[in-house]
Design a protein around this motif. Structure first.
Motif, PDB file in Angstrom:
ATOM      1  N   SER A   1       0.246  10.932   0.340  1.00 50.84           N
ATOM      2  CA  SER A   1      -1.121  10.486   0.078  1.00 50.84           C
ATOM      3  C   SER A   1      -1.846  10.252   1.399  1.00 50.84           C
ATOM      4  CB  SER A   1      -1.126   9.181  -0.728  1.00 50.84           C
ATOM      5  OG  SER A   1      -0.360   9.300  -1.903  1.00 50.84           O
TER       6      SER A   1
ATOM      7  N   ASN B   1      -5.442   2.837   5.898  1.00 52.61           N
ATOM      8  CA  ASN B   1      -5.158   1.469   6.334  1.00 52.61           C
ATOM      9  C   ASN B   1      -6.087   1.011   7.447  1.00 52.61           C
ATOM     10  OD1 ASN B   1      -3.069   2.002   4.610  1.00 52.61           O
ATOM     11  ND2 ASN B   1      -1.435   1.407   6.019  1.00 52.61           N
TER      12      ASN B   1
ATOM     13  N   CYS C   1      -6.161  -2.063  -4.858  1.00 56.13           N
ATOM     14  CA  CYS C   1      -5.390  -2.854  -3.888  1.00 56.13           C
ATOM     15  C   CYS C   1      -6.193  -3.091  -2.614  1.00 56.13           C
ATOM     16  CB  CYS C   1      -4.083  -2.146  -3.553  1.00 56.13           C
ATOM     17  SG  CYS C   1      -2.822  -2.262  -4.825  1.00 56.13           S
ATOM     18  N   TYR C   2      -6.842  -2.033  -2.142  1.00 56.80           N
ATOM     19  CA  TYR C   2      -7.691  -2.181  -0.951  1.00 56.80           C
ATOM     20  C   TYR C   2      -8.791  -3.206  -1.195  1.00 56.80           C
ATOM     21  CZ  TYR C   2      -5.675   2.030   1.278  1.00 56.80           C
ATOM     22  OH  TYR C   2      -4.844   2.953   1.880  1.00 56.80           O
TER      23      TYR C   2
ATOM     24  N   TRP D   1       0.830  -1.210   0.000  1.00 57.30           N
ATOM     25  CA  TRP D   1       0.000   0.000   0.000  1.00 57.30           C
ATOM     26  C   TRP D   1       0.864   1.259   0.000  1.00 57.30           C
ATOM     27  CZ3 TRP D   1      -3.615  -1.938   4.505  1.00 57.30           C
ATOM     28  CH2 TRP D   1      -4.509  -2.886   3.992  1.00 57.30           C
ATOM     29  N   ASP D   2       1.920   1.235   0.796  1.00 63.84           N
ATOM     30  CA  ASP D   2       2.799   2.403   0.841  1.00 63.84           C
ATOM     31  C   ASP D   2       3.539   2.591  -0.482  1.00 63.84           C
ATOM     32  OD1 ASP D   2       3.606   4.337   3.099  1.00 63.84           O
ATOM     33  OD2 ASP D   2       5.531   3.875   2.149  1.00 63.84           O
TER      34      ASP D   2
ATOM     35  N   ASN E   1      -3.546   1.294  -8.853  1.00 59.49           N
ATOM     36  CA  ASN E   1      -4.600   2.017  -8.142  1.00 59.49           C
ATOM     37  C   ASN E   1      -4.701   1.508  -6.705  1.00 59.49           C
ATOM     38  OD1 ASN E   1      -7.378   2.599  -7.147  1.00 59.49           O
ATOM     39  ND2 ASN E   1      -7.574   3.583  -9.146  1.00 59.49           N
ATOM     40  N   ILE E   2      -4.538   2.401  -5.739  1.00 62.60           N
ATOM     41  CA  ILE E   2      -4.559   1.993  -4.340  1.00 62.60           C
ATOM     42  C   ILE E   2      -5.912   1.447  -3.933  1.00 62.60           C
ATOM     43  CG2 ILE E   2      -5.118   4.327  -3.543  1.00 62.60           C
ATOM     44  CD1 ILE E   2      -3.013   1.635  -1.715  1.00 62.60           C
ATOM     45  N   TRP E   3      -7.008   1.995  -4.542  1.00 66.71           N
ATOM     46  CA  TRP E   3      -8.345   1.522  -4.181  1.00 66.71           C
ATOM     47  C   TRP E   3      -8.565   0.101  -4.679  1.00 66.71           C
ATOM     48  CZ3 TRP E   3     -10.568   4.135  -0.533  1.00 66.71           C
ATOM     49  CH2 TRP E   3     -10.263   5.489  -0.381  1.00 66.71           C
TER      50      TRP E   3
ATOM     51  N   ARG F   1       2.213   1.751  -3.486  1.00 69.35           N
ATOM     52  CA  ARG F   1       1.225   2.255  -4.442  1.00 69.35           C
ATOM     53  C   ARG F   1       0.833   3.701  -4.155  1.00 69.35           C
ATOM     54  NH1 ARG F   1       2.514  -1.231  -8.056  1.00 69.35           N
ATOM     55  NH2 ARG F   1       1.665  -3.342  -7.838  1.00 69.35           N
ATOM     56  N   ALA F   2       0.724   4.044  -2.874  1.00 66.00           N
ATOM     57  CA  ALA F   2       0.338   5.411  -2.494  1.00 66.00           C
ATOM     58  C   ALA F   2       1.197   5.826  -1.309  1.00 66.00           C
ATOM     59  CB  ALA F   2      -1.152   5.471  -2.135  1.00 66.00           C
TER      60      ALA F   2
END
Length: 474
Positions: free
Chosen positions: A308, A312, A368-369, A299-300, A364-366, A302-303
């Motif tokens: 950003s 988390n 990934c989430y 995550w870190d 895209n971080i979203w 990607r964003a």
């Protein structure tokens, strides 16, 4: 005062309240979803490569080194001393996180956190040693539920403090230190058990509640670490452990217990069904724990947290709720798991692999989430099914033994993954490539169980066809 002592000594309520308080405060760690941003931020100023390839692997190694001896010592000293040791380890971990600096100091942090996770077994085993079998289902539900509530509250609290109150990660860790310190204080008030599962047995014929209880017990957060499994009917029908004599010599007693444990393991794994479910348990838990350990790094990546918004905590809260919901849903699904269980393992493992592939290829971080949420929900669904398939009619001793051994095998596999893929002395791959490896790993798991399920279904159909044709001939 005498009345109070009698009440606390004989009632199941008092130890349940204290152990639940201990579980709540030890799990209520609002800083945990933000560990990677904290380590790579201005407070610690570490690089993402140092965190990924040099610091985080130490947790896996220390956990592996400590798990088996701690498992035996926990039973030998009857749980409470190990709960106190866990409290000390928690406090040392967060004191170092707050005030120590540098790669070596953070590696020491990971060692002590390995001690924390290795001693988690004491929390889940303690309560069975101080309450009667009549209350097992109720106290298990309480102990599991309180940790789920605490994990959700911690993640939501951490997210709100970061997003709305602009609280620093340092102060989040200070809140966590206060919480784990309260857990340590609670452990002092626990009554000392008079029995344990292996070395201080008083009743060797106890059996676990059925699968309806298991569904309520699996949906806790850490693997891994923790958590419990159970066993198949055929394994449960094996010879029961022999009662221990009242005052055996310590050396002979310990040797006898270890020999009995090895016999129990052999009897349990003689069931082919149990063997396959345990194989999935070990393989999938190793991959799941590995993903959990390094998801914040991805995550870190990607964003980046320094530029950003970080969500988390919110994602972890949703993941905990989804995992609990999918685990509970298993109890209401009427399926012949003997026939369809391995097919479910293959299909949902393939979904896990797809989620990991998504996290590797997307920027895209979203996405990934979202991939993480589906990944964790699928795993929690499957681990619940595996748990009650392994659990049926197994004695409490074999239940604990199978849980410990399956997780030990999972940890060995995870250690191999860490040494080869993550550690700077191995390949030291970047985080995106690591997730490509993990997705391929889950593809391998899915392939094994899809092929196995097709073979099982075809064998059953062929057998039914031959039986039908024979009945027609006669």
């Amino acid at each position: 005062m005498d009345c109070w002592k009698r009440a606390t000594g004989h009632s199941w309520i008092y130890p349940t309240l204290i152990i639940c308080a201990n579980g709540f405060f030890s799990t209520m760690r609002p800083s945990e979803p933000f560990l990677t941003p904290y380590l790579t931020g201005p407070e610690k100023n570490l690089t993402i490569e140092e965190v990924t390839n040099q610091i985080f692997p130490v947790w896996t190694y220390s956990y592996l080194a400590l798990l088996f001896p701690v498992f035996l010592i926990t039973d030998y000293v009857r749980y409470k001393p190990v709960l106190l040791l866990q409290g000390v380890s928690f406090i040392v971990t967060w004191l170092l996180l707050l005030f120590a600096h540098g790669v070596v100091a953070m590696q020491v942090v990971e060692f002590f956190y390995g001690m924390v996770t290795a001693t988690e077994v004491a929390y889940y085993a303690y309560i069975y040693s101080v309450v009667s079998t009549d209350h097992y289902q109720r106290v298990t539900s309480y102990c599991r539920s309180i940790t789920l509530v605490a994990a959700t509250v911690a993640a939501v609290l951490g997210q709100l403090l970061v997003s709305l109150a602009d609280v620093s990660y340092f102060h989040l860790n200070a809140i966590t230190l206060a919480s784990v310190s309260l857990a340590f204080v609670c452990s002092f008030f626990l009554p000392m058990p008079q029995k344990s599962m292996f070395f201080h047995r008083k009743d060797v014929t106890e059996t676990l509640p059925g699968p309806d209880k298991v569904v309520a017990t699996v949906a806790s957060d850490r693997p891994s670490s923790c958590r419990e499994d159970k066993s198949s009917v055929s394994a449960g029908r094996g010879p029961a452990p022999e009662p221990q004599t009242d005052n055996p010599k310590p050396q002979n007693h310990m040797l006898r217990v270890l020999v009995q444990l090895s016999k129990d393991l052999r009897d349990c794994y003689s069931s082919r069904k149990l063997l396959y479910w345990s194989l999935w348990w070990a393989l999938a838990t190793a991959g799941f724990n590995q993903v959990l350990n390094y998801i914040q790094v991805l995550w870190d990546f990607r964003a980046p947290s320094h530029s950003s918004a970080v969500y988390n905590g919110a994602v972890e809260a949703i993941a905990t709720i989804l995992g609990s919901a999918t685990s509970m849903a298993v109890g209401y699904i009427k399926v012949n798991w003997d026939l369809s269980g391995e097919l479910a393992l293959g299909i949902f493992s393939a979904m896990d692999a797809g989620c990991l592939f998504l996290m590797h290829f997307t920027d895209n971080i979203w996405a990934c989430y979202a991939g993480y949420l589906v990944f964790k929900a699928c795993y929690m669904l499957l681990i619940t099914i595996a748990t009650f398939q392994i659990a049926v009619n197994l004695s409490m001793q074999r239940y604990a033994l199978m849980f410990g051994f399956n997780n030990f095998v999972a940890l060995v596999i995870q250690t191999i993954l860490t040494v080869v893929v993550v550690d700077s002395k191995g390949l030291g791959l970047d985080i995106s490539t690591q997730f490509l490896i993990y997705s391929s790993y889950f593809t391998f798991i899915a392939g094994i169980f899809l092929i196995r399920s097709i073979y099982t279904i075809m064998s059953i159909k062929c057998r039914n066809t031959s039986v039908a044709s024979e009945s027609i001939d006669h």
